[in-house]
Write a protein that holds these residues in place. Structure first.
Motif, PDB file in Angstrom:
ATOM      1  N   GLU A   1       0.826  -1.204   0.000  1.00 48.54           N
ATOM      2  CA  GLU A   1       0.000   0.000   0.000  1.00 48.54           C
ATOM      3  C   GLU A   1       0.862   1.257   0.000  1.00 48.54           C
ATOM      4  OE1 GLU A   1      -4.143  -1.131   2.190  1.00 48.54           O
ATOM      5  OE2 GLU A   1      -2.404  -0.785   3.485  1.00 48.54           O
ATOM      6  N   ILE A   2       0.265   2.316  -0.520  1.00 46.32           N
ATOM      7  CA  ILE A   2       0.861   3.650  -0.487  1.00 46.32           C
ATOM      8  C   ILE A   2      -0.224   4.628  -0.062  1.00 46.32           C
ATOM      9  CG2 ILE A   2       0.352   4.092  -2.921  1.00 46.32           C
ATOM     10  CD1 ILE A   2       2.866   5.772  -3.068  1.00 46.32           C
ATOM     11  N   ILE A   3       0.178   5.703   0.597  1.00 42.92           N
ATOM     12  CA  ILE A   3      -0.801   6.698   1.059  1.00 42.92           C
ATOM     13  C   ILE A   3      -1.365   7.442  -0.145  1.00 42.92           C
ATOM     14  CG2 ILE A   3      -1.140   8.760   2.461  1.00 42.92           C
ATOM     15  CD1 ILE A   3       1.148   7.837   4.217  1.00 42.92           C
TER      16      ILE A   3
ATOM     17  N   VAL B   1       7.589   6.218   7.966  1.00 41.74           N
ATOM     18  CA  VAL B   1       7.727   5.107   7.033  1.00 41.74           C
ATOM     19  C   VAL B   1       6.430   4.309   7.021  1.00 41.74           C
ATOM     20  CG1 VAL B   1       9.083   3.076   6.400  1.00 41.74           C
ATOM     21  CG2 VAL B   1      10.190   5.006   7.551  1.00 41.74           C
ATOM     22  N   VAL B   2       5.930   4.026   5.813  1.00 39.26           N
ATOM     23  CA  VAL B   2       4.720   3.222   5.625  1.00 39.26           C
ATOM     24  C   VAL B   2       5.013   2.173   4.560  1.00 39.26           C
ATOM     25  CG1 VAL B   2       2.283   3.227   4.982  1.00 39.26           C
ATOM     26  CG2 VAL B   2       3.240   5.175   6.221  1.00 39.26           C
ATOM     27  N   CYS B   3       4.924   0.914   4.919  1.00 35.67           N
ATOM     28  CA  CYS B   3       5.142  -0.179   3.967  1.00 35.67           C
ATOM     29  C   CYS B   3       6.491  -0.067   3.253  1.00 35.67           C
ATOM     30  CB  CYS B   3       4.014  -0.236   2.939  1.00 35.67           C
ATOM     31  SG  CYS B   3       2.459  -0.816   3.608  1.00 35.67           S
TER      32      CYS B   3
ATOM     33  N   GLU C   1       3.190   8.229  -9.134  1.00 36.48           N
ATOM     34  CA  GLU C   1       2.293   7.680  -8.133  1.00 36.48           C
ATOM     35  C   GLU C   1       2.460   8.352  -6.777  1.00 36.48           C
ATOM     36  OE1 GLU C   1       1.248   3.316  -6.145  1.00 36.48           O
ATOM     37  OE2 GLU C   1       3.114   3.662  -7.208  1.00 36.48           O
ATOM     38  N   ALA C   2       3.597   9.013  -6.561  1.00 36.35           N
ATOM     39  CA  ALA C   2       3.878   9.608  -5.262  1.00 36.35           C
ATOM     40  C   ALA C   2       2.819  10.646  -4.925  1.00 36.35           C
ATOM     41  CB  ALA C   2       5.264  10.254  -5.277  1.00 36.35           C
ATOM     42  N   PRO C   3       2.253  10.597  -3.727  1.00 36.21           N
ATOM     43  CA  PRO C   3       1.163  11.517  -3.369  1.00 36.21           C
ATOM     44  C   PRO C   3       1.674  12.921  -3.071  1.00 36.21           C
ATOM     45  CG  PRO C   3       1.742  10.191  -1.480  1.00 36.21           C
ATOM     46  CD  PRO C   3       2.589   9.685  -2.626  1.00 36.21           C
ATOM     47  N   LEU C   4       0.858  13.905  -3.368  1.00 38.28           N
ATOM     48  CA  LEU C   4       1.124  15.287  -2.980  1.00 38.28           C
ATOM     49  C   LEU C   4       0.257  15.572  -1.766  1.00 38.28           C
ATOM     50  CD1 LEU C   4       2.547  17.969  -3.564  1.00 38.28           C
ATOM     51  CD2 LEU C   4       0.609  18.596  -5.016  1.00 38.28           C
ATOM     52  N   LEU C   5       0.829  15.371  -0.583  1.00 37.26           N
ATOM     53  CA  LEU C   5       0.070  15.467   0.658  1.00 37.26           C
ATOM     54  C   LEU C   5       0.334  16.804   1.332  1.00 37.26           C
ATOM     55  CD1 LEU C   5       0.582  11.921   2.238  1.00 37.26           C
ATOM     56  CD2 LEU C   5      -1.370  12.752   0.938  1.00 37.26           C
ATOM     57  N   TYR C   6      -0.728  17.498   1.686  1.00 37.13           N
ATOM     58  CA  TYR C   6      -0.651  18.717   2.476  1.00 37.13           C
ATOM     59  C   TYR C   6      -1.343  18.473   3.807  1.00 37.13           C
ATOM     60  CZ  TYR C   6       1.027  21.634  -1.361  1.00 37.13           C
ATOM     61  OH  TYR C   6       1.784  22.187  -2.360  1.00 37.13           O
ATOM     62  N   PHE C   7      -0.671  18.834   4.886  1.00 31.43           N
ATOM     63  CA  PHE C   7      -1.285  18.735   6.199  1.00 31.43           C
ATOM     64  C   PHE C   7      -1.996  20.050   6.492  1.00 31.43           C
ATOM     65  CE2 PHE C   7       2.000  15.566   6.250  1.00 31.43           C
ATOM     66  CZ  PHE C   7       1.469  14.537   7.002  1.00 31.43           C
TER      67      PHE C   7
ATOM     68  N   MET D   1      -5.510   4.768   1.878  1.00 38.12           N
ATOM     69  CA  MET D   1      -4.445   4.027   1.217  1.00 38.12           C
ATOM     70  C   MET D   1      -4.915   3.521  -0.141  1.00 38.12           C
ATOM     71  SD  MET D   1      -2.456   4.293   3.898  1.00 38.12           S
ATOM     72  CE  MET D   1      -1.063   3.208   3.578  1.00 38.12           C
ATOM     73  N   LYS D   2      -3.942   3.212  -0.991  1.00 40.50           N
ATOM     74  CA  LYS D   2      -4.211   2.563  -2.264  1.00 40.50           C
ATOM     75  C   LYS D   2      -3.065   1.603  -2.551  1.00 40.50           C
ATOM     76  CE  LYS D   2      -1.992   6.080  -5.151  1.00 40.50           C
ATOM     77  NZ  LYS D   2      -2.178   7.043  -6.278  1.00 40.50           N
ATOM     78  N   ARG D   3      -3.292   0.680  -3.487  1.00 41.95           N
ATOM     79  CA  ARG D   3      -2.276  -0.295  -3.825  1.00 41.95           C
ATOM     80  C   ARG D   3      -1.188   0.338  -4.688  1.00 41.95           C
ATOM     81  NH1 ARG D   3      -3.853  -5.750  -3.381  1.00 41.95           N
ATOM     82  NH2 ARG D   3      -2.494  -6.283  -5.122  1.00 41.95           N
ATOM     83  N   LYS D   4       0.028  -0.133  -4.508  1.00 43.52           N
ATOM     84  CA  LYS D   4       1.131   0.325  -5.334  1.00 43.52           C
ATOM     85  C   LYS D   4       0.901  -0.149  -6.770  1.00 43.52           C
ATOM     86  CE  LYS D   4       4.463   0.281  -1.539  1.00 43.52           C
ATOM     87  NZ  LYS D   4       5.739  -0.257  -1.013  1.00 43.52           N
ATOM     88  N   LEU D   5       1.215   0.721  -7.719  1.00 38.90           N
ATOM     89  CA  LEU D   5       0.878   0.455  -9.119  1.00 38.90           C
ATOM     90  C   LEU D   5       1.649  -0.723  -9.683  1.00 38.90           C
ATOM     91  CD1 LEU D   5       0.697   4.059 -10.596  1.00 38.90           C
ATOM     92  CD2 LEU D   5      -1.164   2.585  -9.874  1.00 38.90           C
TER      93      LEU D   5
END
Length: 402
Positions: free
Chosen positions: A145-147, A323-325, A356-362, A396-400
């Protein structure tokens, strides 16, 4: 008589010539003066025209400035209204979250954890406990999984110093609070609701460690506390502390020579221990001149370093990381404290591509994160932001490339 006549005629002729000469000179001077007057009148007209045009320009400029000022006021009012609406929505979300469980999801493993199935005081048999744990381990061992985003944010409470850390052991419901950037005390609560409802840290079990923990890089994993020991004139150590027996199980020297901070915006943290679905990780910097963050896979039983990677994620303006997965997410900010955001992602298995890398903003809250700890069982982040304890629920979503 004749000479006198000639003299008179000569004198008359001279006088007449002089008269014509001066008359011509006067006419010339008069014409020049008239020409100068005409030129002055032309200049006066031009000056009047320029003055009129300047007045018109000033009038138009003043009207444009008034329009811009009014537009700026309206825009400021719109932005203020938007800010108030965002604050209202955040308060409503916080209220809704207070009416629900702090869990991101509920499954069999969650229920086992919430009921204290892994606690040592339980009455269940060892065989059934081991069976449940093997089921849980098999469920998280193949982590693919990836965020994909932040589902919601919950501000739990505010307690302690502006900088600190709190986390939960994935194998139990207990919560551990580290107040400040160094110390020899850790506060243990039975659950997240107990910590949320307690006034400050009262009602907690106080754990006194045999040595000070340094920085905000501690981790709790499978009943053990892993923390960084940093003393003047000595090498940095990773300490494994048994929370059941209350004793140190093992120590290991830090694999670098210097005490360089791993995150530029949190200089107190020379190393960051992270636990995820795949085990125990160590984030660090080899030296002050090293521009990137390094990652090491550790054996949680022996503290041996199994493998090392250069994440290629810069330390400059780095705030925290988790770190996640097997994928490192580095959170960046600025010294002026804006919105925290994930700008660098590194996967040890090369299964996460850049697209695939997420653009996450807190969401902007109070200051900057002092720590972010991932709980693989809940798929949540436990954050410490200017003394506020925050839970970020992740989607989460699956890695491509799986």
């Amino acid at each position: 008589m004749k000479p006198v006549l000639v003299l008179l005629v000569s004198t008359a002729w001279t006088f007449t010539g002089a008269q014509y000469y001066y008359q011509g000179l006067m006419d010339y001077l008069e014409n020049r003066l008239l020409a100068i007057e005409d030129r002055m009148q032309f200049w006066h007209g031009q000056l009047h025209r320029y003055h009129t045009e300047l007045q018109d320009f000033k009038k138009v400029t003043a009207q444009a400035m008034d329009g811009l000022k009014n537009g700026h006021s309206m825009l400021f009012k719109d932005l203020e209204g938007a800010r108030l609406r965002v604050d209202r929505v955040e308060r409503e979300m916080d209220y809704v979250e207070t009416q629900t469980s702090p869990r991101a999801c509920a499954n069999k493993a969650d229920k086992v954890l919430e009921q204290g199935a892994w606690g040592l005081e339980q009455s269940r048999g060892a065989g059934e406990e081991e069976e449940d744990w093997e089921e849980l381990h098999s469920r998280v061992s193949d982590c693919i999984e990836i965020i994909s985003g932040i589902r919601s944010v919950k501000i739990l409470k505010r307690v302690g110093s502006p900088k600190g850390m709190w986390t939960r052991d994935p194998r139990s419901s207990k919560v551990y609070v580290f107040n400040g950037t160094t110390g020899d005390k850790v506060y243990q609560f039975n659950s997240v609701p107990d910590f949320s409802s307690s006034p400050g840290v009262s009602g907690s079990r106080q754990i006194k460690l045999p040595s000070d923990w340094s920085g905000l890089g501690s981790a709790v994993y499978n009943g053990y506390l892993y923390y960084i020991k940093q003393e003047a004139g000595m090498e940095v150590q990773v300490v494994k502390y048994d929370l059941l027996s209350g004793s140190v199980s093992d120590t290991a020297m830090f694999p670098v020579d210097s005490h360089a901070a791993v995150y530029n915006l949190n200089p107190e943290t020379v190393a960051d221990l992270a636990a995820d679905d795949e085990g125990l990780w160590l984030l660090y910097a080899t030296s002050d001149s090293e521009p990137n963050i390094n990652l090491a896979k550790m054996d949680p039983a022996t503290l041996d370093i199994e493998q090392i990677w250069d994440t290629r994620c810069p330390r400059e303006n780095a705030e925290v990381a988790f770190v996640v997965c097997g994928t490192v997410y580095v959170v960046y900010n600025t010294r002026l404290t804006s919105r925290s955001r994930v700008e660098c992602v590194f996967d040890v298995n090369d299964m996460v591509i850049s697209e695939e890398a997420p653009l996450l903003y807190f969401p902007r809250r109070y200051g900057a994160h002092a720590s972010l700890k991932y709980n693989p069982e809940e798929k949540q982040l436990y954050g410490w932001d200017d003394g506020y304890q925050i839970i970020y629920r992740l989607t989460m979503k699956r890695k491509l490339l799986v």
